[in-house]
Design a protein around this motif. Structure first.
Motif, mmCIF file in Angstrom:
data_model
loop_
_atom_site.group_PDB
_atom_site.id
_atom_site.type_symbol
_atom_site.label_atom_id
_atom_site.label_comp_id
_atom_site.label_asym_id
_atom_site.label_seq_id
_atom_site.Cartn_x
_atom_site.Cartn_y
_atom_site.Cartn_z
ATOM 1 N N LEU A 64 45.389 -74.774 -46.630
ATOM 2 C CA LEU A 64 44.517 -75.463 -47.586
ATOM 3 C C LEU A 64 43.472 -74.513 -48.165
ATOM 4 O O LEU A 64 43.193 -74.535 -49.373
ATOM 5 N N SER A 68 43.961 -73.167 -52.195
ATOM 6 C CA SER A 68 43.136 -74.016 -53.056
ATOM 7 C C SER A 68 42.421 -73.208 -54.133
ATOM 8 O O SER A 68 42.150 -72.015 -53.976
ATOM 9 N N ASP A 69 42.122 -73.881 -55.217
ATOM 10 C CA ASP A 69 41.354 -73.290 -56.318
ATOM 11 C C ASP A 69 39.879 -73.290 -55.933
ATOM 12 O O ASP A 69 39.298 -74.350 -55.707
ATOM 13 N N ASN A 140 36.442 -75.266 -53.193
ATOM 14 C CA ASN A 140 37.155 -75.160 -51.907
ATOM 15 C C ASN A 140 36.270 -74.819 -50.715
ATOM 16 O O ASN A 140 36.794 -74.450 -49.661
ATOM 17 N N HIS A 143 37.354 -76.808 -47.791
ATOM 18 C CA HIS A 143 38.536 -76.314 -47.083
ATOM 19 C C HIS A 143 38.188 -75.107 -46.210
ATOM 20 O O HIS A 143 38.772 -74.928 -45.135
#
Length: 317
Positions: A64, A68-69, A140, A143
């Motif tokens: 994740l 992720s961006d 993110n 995350h």
């Protein structure tokens, strides 16, 4: 370009691969040397089912965080990125205009930074993390916190398990001194001993990193913001700048030409950083300047709950 220069200045997955090797190797050694000793007197049968979950957890969190961006800014979302945070005119200034990113060729939104490794600007940039081979930014950070928490949980759990397995193996020792029993047992079960030491040391590191980032959220700042505040603190201490704020100390007089904020929610507030001349003088229009960072308000700090809410449910770009 040499190999060393490429490793230091280009994005690559080597550190991420190292993490996978350590995590996978450690899990394998524990399964081979410790898992077979469970359940026992200290560890019930529930751990047979908890251990696989604990091993899988960091891999899910890594995926994740790495995929992720982080909040990459593009020509399509630049306008939105500019509207998320006002320029506080202290660590992010827009006098007379916002600073331009020399690589992307657009005005840098407040709290953003261009990542030289990723080659892109990131909204609310925190830092580039080599362990996930990705930037950590507005989109993110949640995350990344999950990655730190997952590793802290798994490593702490691994320390707990290996400790009790060692205690079980020491129970048949004839030695009276506990430290001698530990040395003898770790010498006999070297692979399990290596897992115990790795889990113990890395769990403390991960807990420390997690606590540090929760503190940053509590303070309403990021790693990048904190570095900029550090520069301001150093300059204030050296006496090369002063700070003014017309809702705090250092209120400028009415005829002082200070750029007013036009951003949403700032209500025309005036703040700024003024360089001190060679003789240590500041403009006469600035009264009672701020010379200590403790007197400076961080306008990005909206309180811990709201800061955390923004991290867990970040705004869209």
């Amino acid at each position: 370009m040499g190999i060393g220069d490429g490793l230091m200045n280009k994005k690559h997955p080597l550190v991420l691969i190292l993490y996978l090797v350590l995590m996978t190797g450690g899990s394998y050694l524990f399964l081979r040397n410790g898992y077979t000793a469970i359940p026992n007197e200290a560890l019930g049968s529930k751990h047979i089912y908890l251990i696989p979950l604990a091993i899988i957890l960091p891999y899910v969190a890594l995926y994740l965080a790495a995929s992720s961006d982080p909040g990459f800014i593009s020509s399509h979302n630049h306008h939105t990125a500019m509207s998320h945070y006002p320029y506080d005119q202290i660590i992010f200034r827009a006098v007379p205009n916002p600073e331009e990113c020399r690589s992307c060729r657009w005005a840098k939104p407040a709290r953003s930074k261009h990542c030289g490794l990723c080659g892109r600007c990131v909204a609310k940039m925190d830092h580039h993390c080599a362990w996930i081979n990705n930037c950590v930014g507005m989109r993110n950070t949640r995350h990344f916190l999950g990655f730190l928490a997952a590793n802290a949980i798994t490593l702490t759990y691994g320390t707990y398990l290996t400790y009790h397995v060692f205690c079980l193996k020491m129970s048949g020792s004839d030695e009276d001194q506990v430290w001698v029993q530990w040395i003898n047992t770790m010498t006999e079960y070297r692979e399990l001993g290596a897992v115990f030491i790795l889990c113990l040391m890395c769990s403390l590191i991960m807990i420390g990193f997690l606590a540090a980032h929760i503190y940053l959220i509590w303070a309403g700042t990021t790693t990048n913001d904190s570095m900029k505040w550090g520069d301001i603190k150093y300059a204030l201490k050296k006496g090369t700048i002063v700070v003014f704020d017309d809702e705090g100390r250092g209120s400028p007089s009415r005829d002082y030409d200070a750029t007013r904020w036009s951003s949403k929610g700032m209500n025309g507030r005036r703040r700024g950083v003024i360089a001190v001349d060679a003789d240590g003088n500041v403009p006469e229009e600035i009264r009672d300047c701020i010379t200590n960072l403790r007197d400076m308000e961080n306008v990005y700090d909206r309180g811990f709950l709201r800061n955390m809410t923004e991290v867990l449910w970040p705004p869209k770009l």
